[in-house]
Enzyme design. Structure first.
Site, PDB file in Angstrom:
ATOM      1  N   PRO A   2       0.839  -1.213   0.000  1.00 31.08           N
ATOM      2  CA  PRO A   2       0.000   0.000   0.000  1.00 31.08           C
ATOM      3  C   PRO A   2       0.872   1.259   0.000  1.00 31.08           C
ATOM      4  O   PRO A   2       1.775   1.393   0.815  1.00 31.08           O
ATOM      5  CB  PRO A   2      -0.780  -0.113   1.315  1.00 31.08           C
ATOM      6  N   GLU A   3       0.604   2.136  -0.951  1.00 36.50           N
ATOM      7  CA  GLU A   3       1.323   3.412  -1.026  1.00 36.50           C
ATOM      8  C   GLU A   3       0.425   4.519  -0.480  1.00 36.50           C
ATOM      9  O   GLU A   3      -0.720   4.265  -0.115  1.00 36.50           O
ATOM     10  CB  GLU A   3       1.713   3.691  -2.488  1.00 36.50           C
TER      11      GLU A   3
END
Ligand code: ZN
Length: 270
Positions: A2-3
Site C-alpha cells: 500500500p502506497e
C-alpha cells in the site's frame, strides 16, 4: 505494497464507520506485527469514542477521546469493516469491535504492519522526523531545490527520502520523473530550480490523481475485501522496462537506483 494513495483511500473508506462510534472491545489474535501490539491496547481503547481518523505519511491515526491508535499497513496489511460476528480467517489478526455491531478488522499475511498506541502521535518516534505531506503547500519545488544543493545522490532516491517529502514511493517517483522529463540517475544537486518546480507539480498531480481514482472503491471497505483501488492510471514508465516509450517509441531502460528498479526513457528524460 500500500502506497500513500491507498492509505488515504483506506482512511476515507473507514472514517464514516468509525467516527463517533464507541469501541466495545479490542480483540488481538496475534500480537506479532513489525513491533508487538501493546498488551494493554484493549484496556486503553475500550469504552472510548473514536473522534476521527487522520493520516500522516503512510500511518493512519485513529484518534480516540484520549490517545491514538497508530496503524501502518506494512507490505500486505488492510483494514476493513466487517460484521463483528463474522468468524476470522487466517491472518486476520485484530478486531476493533464497535457499538454499531461492526468491527474494524486488520489483516496482514506478512505481518510487517504496525498497531501502536500513543498519547502524542505527532511526536511519536516513527512520525517526528517525517518530511512534509506532498499535497500540502509545505512541499514544493523550492524545497526540492534548496534541500538538494551539494547532494550527489541520484534524484530518484532523493525524492523518495521521507525526510524530503513523504509518500513518494517507487511508482510515483518513476512516473513523476518521466512526466517532468528528468533522468532518474541525474545527481540531485545538479538539477535546476525550474526543473524541480516542474517535478514537484508532477508529483502532486500524479498522487492526487491516484487518490481520486481510489475514491471510486470506497464502498469496498464495508463487507468487501478492503483492497483500495490501486494505482490504475496509465503508467508511462513504471514496470515497463524493455517496452517502448508511449511518447517517442524508444525502448525504455531499467537500472537499479538505491536498490529499486528504475525505468526511464533515455530520449524523453534528460
Ligand atoms: Zn520517450
Amino acid at each position: 505494497m500500500p502506497e500513500l494513495p491507498e492509505v488515504e483511500t483506506t482512511r476515507r473508506g473507514i472514517t464514516p464507520h468509525l467516527q463517533g462510534q464507541r469501541v466495545s472491545q479490542v480483540i488481538v489474535r496475534d500480537r506479532r506485527l513489525r513491533w508487538p501490539i501493546p498488551e494493554d491496547l484493549d484496556v486503553r481503547l475500550s469504552g472510548q469514542r473514536i473522534v476521527g481518523v487522520d493520516r500522516r505519511a503512510k500511518y493512519l491515526l485513529i484518534n480516540a477521546e484520549e490517545g491514538t491508535l497508530i496503524s501502518h499497513l506494512g507490505m500486505s496489511g488492510n483494514l476493513r469493516l466487517v460484521d463483528a460476528g463474522l468468524a476470522p480467517l487466517k491472518h486476520e489478526h485484530v478486531d476493533i469491535v464497535l457499538e454499531s455491531g461492526l468491527a474494524l478488522r486488520y489483516t496482514d499475511p506478512r505481518r510487517f504492519g504496525a498497531m501502536l498506541w500513543s498519547l502524542d502521535p505527532h511526536n511519536h518516534e516513527l512520525l517526528i522526523r517525517l518530511g512534509p505531506e506532498p499535497l500540502t503547500d509545505l512541499f514544493d519545488g523550492d524545497r526540492l531545490f534548496s534541500l538538494s544543493r551539494n547532494k550527489t545522490i541520484a534524484v530518484k532516491p532523493f525524492i523518495m527520502d521521507n525526510a524530503v517529502v513523504v509518500g513518494v514511493g517507487n511508482i510515483y517517483a518513476t512516473e513523476a520523473l518521466f512526466a517532468a522529463g528528468i533522468d532518474p540517475r541525474r545527481e540531485a544537486g545538479g538539477i535546476s530550480r525550474a526543473r524541480y518546480l516542474k517535478l514537484a507539480v508532477e508529483i502532486k498531480r500524479i498522487l492526487a490523481h491516484a487518490i481520486e481514482r481510489g475514491g471510486t472503491t470506497l464502498r469496498d471497505f464495508i463487507g468487501g475485501d478492503g483492497q483500495p483501488g490501486y494505482f490504475q492510471q496509465e503508467l508511462f514508465a513504471y514496470g515497463r522496462g524493455g517496452e517502448l516509450c508511449k511518447l517517442c517509441g524508444t525502448t525504455l531502460r531499467e537500472v537499479k537506483l538505491g536498490q529499486r528498479a528504475s525505468v526511464f526513457c533515455p530520449r524523453c528524460q534528460r
